[in-house]
Scaffold this motif. Structure first.
Motif, PDB file in Angstrom:
ATOM      1  N   LEU A 170       0.824  -1.214   0.000  1.00  8.89           N
ATOM      2  CA  LEU A 170       0.000   0.000   0.000  1.00  8.89           C
ATOM      3  C   LEU A 170       0.860   1.267   0.000  1.00  8.89           C
ATOM      4  N   PRO A 171       0.475   2.293  -0.760  1.00 14.48           N
ATOM      5  CA  PRO A 171       1.205   3.564  -0.733  1.00 14.48           C
ATOM      6  C   PRO A 171       0.988   4.312   0.592  1.00 14.48           C
ATOM      7  N   LYS A 172       1.738   5.379   0.802  1.00 10.14           N
ATOM      8  CA  LYS A 172       1.589   6.202   2.015  1.00 10.14           C
ATOM      9  C   LYS A 172       0.173   6.754   2.098  1.00 10.14           C
ATOM     10  N   TYR A 173      -0.350   6.789   3.313  1.00 14.14           N
ATOM     11  CA  TYR A 173      -1.699   7.284   3.616  1.00 14.14           C
ATOM     12  C   TYR A 173      -2.818   6.384   3.077  1.00 14.14           C
ATOM     13  N   VAL A 174      -2.471   5.240   2.506  1.00 11.84           N
ATOM     14  CA  VAL A 174      -3.489   4.296   2.044  1.00 11.84           C
ATOM     15  C   VAL A 174      -3.425   3.065   2.953  1.00 11.84           C
ATOM     16  N   ILE A 265      -5.487  -8.158  -7.015  1.00 14.12           N
ATOM     17  CA  ILE A 265      -5.420  -6.739  -6.624  1.00 14.12           C
ATOM     18  C   ILE A 265      -3.980  -6.358  -6.310  1.00 14.12           C
ATOM     19  N   ASP A 266      -3.483  -5.341  -7.014  1.00 10.62           N
ATOM     20  CA  ASP A 266      -2.145  -4.801  -6.757  1.00 10.62           C
ATOM     21  C   ASP A 266      -2.295  -3.668  -5.743  1.00 10.62           C
ATOM     22  N   LEU A 267      -1.844  -3.905  -4.519  1.00  9.28           N
ATOM     23  CA  LEU A 267      -2.021  -2.925  -3.439  1.00  9.28           C
ATOM     24  C   LEU A 267      -1.388  -1.575  -3.778  1.00  9.28           C
ATOM     25  N   SER A 268      -0.296  -1.584  -4.529  1.00  3.02           N
ATOM     26  CA  SER A 268       0.412  -0.326  -4.832  1.00  3.02           C
ATOM     27  C   SER A 268      -0.403   0.585  -5.747  1.00  3.02           C
ATOM     28  N   SER A 269      -1.442   0.029  -6.381  1.00  2.00           N
ATOM     29  CA  SER A 269      -2.252   0.842  -7.300  1.00  2.00           C
ATOM     30  C   SER A 269      -3.423   1.528  -6.604  1.00  2.00           C
ATOM     31  N   LEU A 270      -3.636   1.219  -5.320  1.00  4.64           N
ATOM     32  CA  LEU A 270      -4.802   1.764  -4.618  1.00  4.64           C
ATOM     33  C   LEU A 270      -4.595   3.213  -4.184  1.00  4.64           C
ATOM     34  N   LYS A 271      -5.720   3.935  -4.081  1.00  5.58           N
ATOM     35  CA  LYS A 271      -5.706   5.333  -3.628  1.00  5.58           C
ATOM     36  C   LYS A 271      -6.654   5.481  -2.449  1.00  5.58           C
ATOM     37  N   SER A 272      -6.539   6.590  -1.747  1.00  6.16           N
ATOM     38  CA  SER A 272      -7.502   6.880  -0.675  1.00  6.16           C
ATOM     39  C   SER A 272      -8.912   6.814  -1.260  1.00  6.16           C
ATOM     40  N   THR A 273      -9.796   6.126  -0.534  1.00  6.08           N
ATOM     41  CA  THR A 273     -11.137   5.840  -1.053  1.00  6.08           C
ATOM     42  C   THR A 273     -12.191   6.263  -0.034  1.00  6.08           C
ATOM     43  N   VAL A 274     -13.272   6.841  -0.530  1.00  7.12           N
ATOM     44  CA  VAL A 274     -14.380   7.279   0.321  1.00  7.12           C
ATOM     45  C   VAL A 274     -15.665   6.638  -0.196  1.00  7.12           C
ATOM     46  N   ALA A 275     -16.462   6.048   0.702  1.00 11.29           N
ATOM     47  CA  ALA A 275     -17.761   5.493   0.313  1.00 11.29           C
ATOM     48  C   ALA A 275     -18.834   6.559   0.552  1.00 11.29           C
ATOM     49  N   TYR A 399     -20.099   9.593   5.138  1.00 14.43           N
ATOM     50  CA  TYR A 399     -19.055   9.271   4.166  1.00 14.43           C
ATOM     51  C   TYR A 399     -18.016   8.407   4.881  1.00 14.43           C
ATOM     52  N   LEU A 400     -17.890   7.156   4.464  1.00 14.29           N
ATOM     53  CA  LEU A 400     -16.954   6.239   5.120  1.00 14.29           C
ATOM     54  C   LEU A 400     -15.543   6.440   4.574  1.00 14.29           C
ATOM     55  N   ALA A 401     -14.577   6.488   5.478  1.00 12.35           N
ATOM     56  CA  ALA A 401     -13.202   6.760   5.046  1.00 12.35           C
ATOM     57  C   ALA A 401     -12.206   6.206   6.056  1.00 12.35           C
ATOM     58  N   SER A 402     -10.941   6.296   5.695  1.00 11.84           N
ATOM     59  CA  SER A 402      -9.840   5.879   6.569  1.00 11.84           C
ATOM     60  C   SER A 402      -9.585   6.940   7.636  1.00 11.84           C
ATOM     61  N   PRO A 403      -8.856   6.602   8.704  1.00  9.54           N
ATOM     62  CA  PRO A 403      -8.494   7.617   9.705  1.00  9.54           C
ATOM     63  C   PRO A 403      -7.693   8.773   9.092  1.00  9.54           C
ATOM     64  N   GLU A 404      -6.879   8.467   8.080  1.00 10.28           N
ATOM     65  CA  GLU A 404      -6.069   9.515   7.430  1.00 10.28           C
ATOM     66  C   GLU A 404      -6.977  10.540   6.747  1.00 10.28           C
ATOM     67  N   VAL A 405      -7.960  10.053   5.981  1.00  6.62           N
ATOM     68  CA  VAL A 405      -8.894  10.950   5.286  1.00  6.62           C
ATOM     69  C   VAL A 405      -9.765  11.689   6.301  1.00  6.62           C
ATOM     70  N   ALA A 406     -10.198  10.986   7.344  1.00  4.71           N
ATOM     71  CA  ALA A 406     -11.041  11.607   8.373  1.00  4.71           C
ATOM     72  C   ALA A 406     -10.308  12.767   9.048  1.00  4.71           C
ATOM     73  N   SER A 417      -8.157  14.809   0.959  1.00  9.92           N
ATOM     74  CA  SER A 417      -7.109  13.805   0.912  1.00  9.92           C
ATOM     75  C   SER A 417      -5.969  14.205   1.843  1.00  9.92           C
ATOM     76  N   PRO A 418      -5.385  13.241   2.556  1.00  6.60           N
ATOM     77  CA  PRO A 418      -4.242  13.567   3.420  1.00  6.60           C
ATOM     78  C   PRO A 418      -3.034  14.086   2.597  1.00  6.60           C
ATOM     79  N   LEU A 419      -3.009  13.777   1.311  1.00  6.76           N
ATOM     80  CA  LEU A 419      -1.913  14.269   0.434  1.00  6.76           C
ATOM     81  C   LEU A 419      -1.998  15.768   0.208  1.00  6.76           C
TER      82      LEU A 419
END
Length: 421
Positions: A170-174, A265-275, A399-406, A417-419
């Motif tokens: 996984l990339p940083k913040y993902v 699934i290639d984890l390195s291709s994932l981005k921050s995601t929000v439902a 809106y569901l998200a990761s702790p980083e996005v929250a 986005s945390p970026l």
């Protein structure tokens, strides 16, 4: 040859069978039966109705009052009193009172009550969390919980399986939250209906235990019967810390195990995601998200209230302050996590940033208390469900998200986005 998946092997063992196949009905011996302050009173009443003479094993039942604890009203106090008295009457070993309790699905692994190869049912849909440790665990209704507490057995229909073959890192913040939201977005909320979601591949080794708990926790949001991870070095290290000396059995899928479908699934291709509202399958990445102002942020729950989640949020909030007019509620999932966050200076970070820190509770996730939404309000939450009215008013939005996005969203007052912080 047996041609069984990891989940099927666990079920076969507990049913005393050499082989099981998808669709087969079995009766299996249980290693743990779980209930909380909402579901246990219903199960206890059902046991009384059945005329059950006590529980099958006082050591194999866990009762965790966590939804409305500390009690928010008379009804929740009565529910907890019912559970407390039942636990006392039956000398339940693993009853967790206020001050010792935590959010059940974070607490049980922390206490070493869930280990590889176990068969676990819980009267809470997110019981599938323990698949992160290589256990077969699934949510059931309160009637099944009652039967489980009385007999130590439950009926199962053996599930077929979907394989998620993971590669990369996984990339940083993902995080694991982004991965499971991506998967649910890909297959839909009924994409794994009554199927086992089995995670494999060299990418698994790059997922932390907390990532795995988050992913297994939300298997139910894709309709899954359970989610399960292989037992590797990371699992063994976790068990050495949390379940020292406890015996467990490692099951591995047969090489020729049959899967309904395989997703690579290639984890390195994932981005921050929000439902987006009102289903976890409405997953979007930041190139599809516009300017959405919010009112509240919740960081916590059985999905994302663990220590790494709090660290991720604290890293982004440190030395900064949340946007004016924003409410940010941080809920450590257990007392031990709360204490660790305190010792690491994170609680001060959160309070200095303008957040409120709560005792462990499921409260806001189900619109119970500690963060109920008013009409028209929008919330970014690290919880697991964003159904209509889930966290309060029926016209509020989750809106569901990761702790980083929250955390990033709390700073800007809009979904961020945390970026970009």
């Amino acid at each position: 040859m047996s041609k069984m998946t990891m989940s099927q092997k666990i079920l076969a063992k507990h049913a005393g069978l050499d082989f099981v196949s998808p669709g087969q009905l079995i009766e299996a011996e249980l290693d743990l039966v779980l209930g909380n302050d909402i579901t246990s009173p219903v199960a206890i009443a059902q046991m009384d109705k059945l005329g059950a003479d006590g529980v099958f094993d006082k050591d194999k039942i866990a009762l965790v009052p966590d939804h409305f604890v500390p009690n928010k009203d008379i009804k929740s106090a009565e529910n907890c009193k019912c559970v407390r008295e039942f636990a006392r009457r039956n000398k339940i070993t693993n009853y967790f009172e206020v001050g010792e309790m935590g959010i059940e699905h974070a607490l049980l692994p922390e206490k070493g009550l869930t280990v590889p190869g176990d068969l676990i049912i819980g009267a809470d849909s997110h019981t599938c969390t323990y698949g992160a440790l290589g256990a077969f665990s699934t949510g059931v209704g309160s009637t099944d919980m009652a039967a489980g507490m009385a007999t130590g057995k439950a009926w199962f229909k053996v599930p077929s399986a979907i394989r998620f073959n993971l590669s990369g890192k996984l990339p940083k913040y993902v995080s694991g939250k982004d991965l499971i939201l991506h998967i649910i977005g890909m297959i839909g909320v009924d994409g794994a209906l009554y199927q086992s979601m089995e995670f494999t591949g060299e990418g698994v080794a790059n997922l932390s235990m907390d990532d795995r708990f988050t992913i297994a926790n939300m298997a139910i949001e894709a309709g899954g019967k359970n989610g399960i991870f292989p037992v590797d070095e990371l699992t063994v290290e976790y068990l050495k810390e949390h379940a020292p000396g406890k015996e467990y059995t490692v099951f591995e899928a047969d090489e020729d195990a049959e899967y309904v479908q395989t997703y690579d699934i290639d984890l390195s291709s994932l981005k921050s995601t929000v439902a987006f509202p009102h289903l976890p399958e409405n997953a979007r990445t930041f190139d599809e998200i516009g300017d959405i102002a919010i009112d509240q942020v919740v960081i916590g729950s059985c999905t994302n209230g663990r220590i790494s989640d709090l660290r991720a949020a604290a890293e982004i909030l440190k030395g900064r302050h949340i946007a004016e007019g924003i409410r940010c509620i941080v809920i450590p999932a257990t007392q031990a996590i709360y204490m660790q966050a305190l010792n690491e200076g994170m609680i001060a970070t959160f309070i200095n940033a303008g957040c409120v820190v709560s005792t462990p509770t499921c409260g806001p996730c189900l619109g119970g208390y500690m963060g109920v939404l008013a009409s028209g309000e929008k919330c970014v939450s690290t919880t697991n469900r964003n159904f209509v009215g889930r966290m309060g008013a029926i016209d509020s939005e989750i809106y569901l998200a990761s702790p980083e996005v929250a955390a990033a969203s709390a700073l800007t007052g809009k979904i961020s986005s945390p970026l970009d912080i």
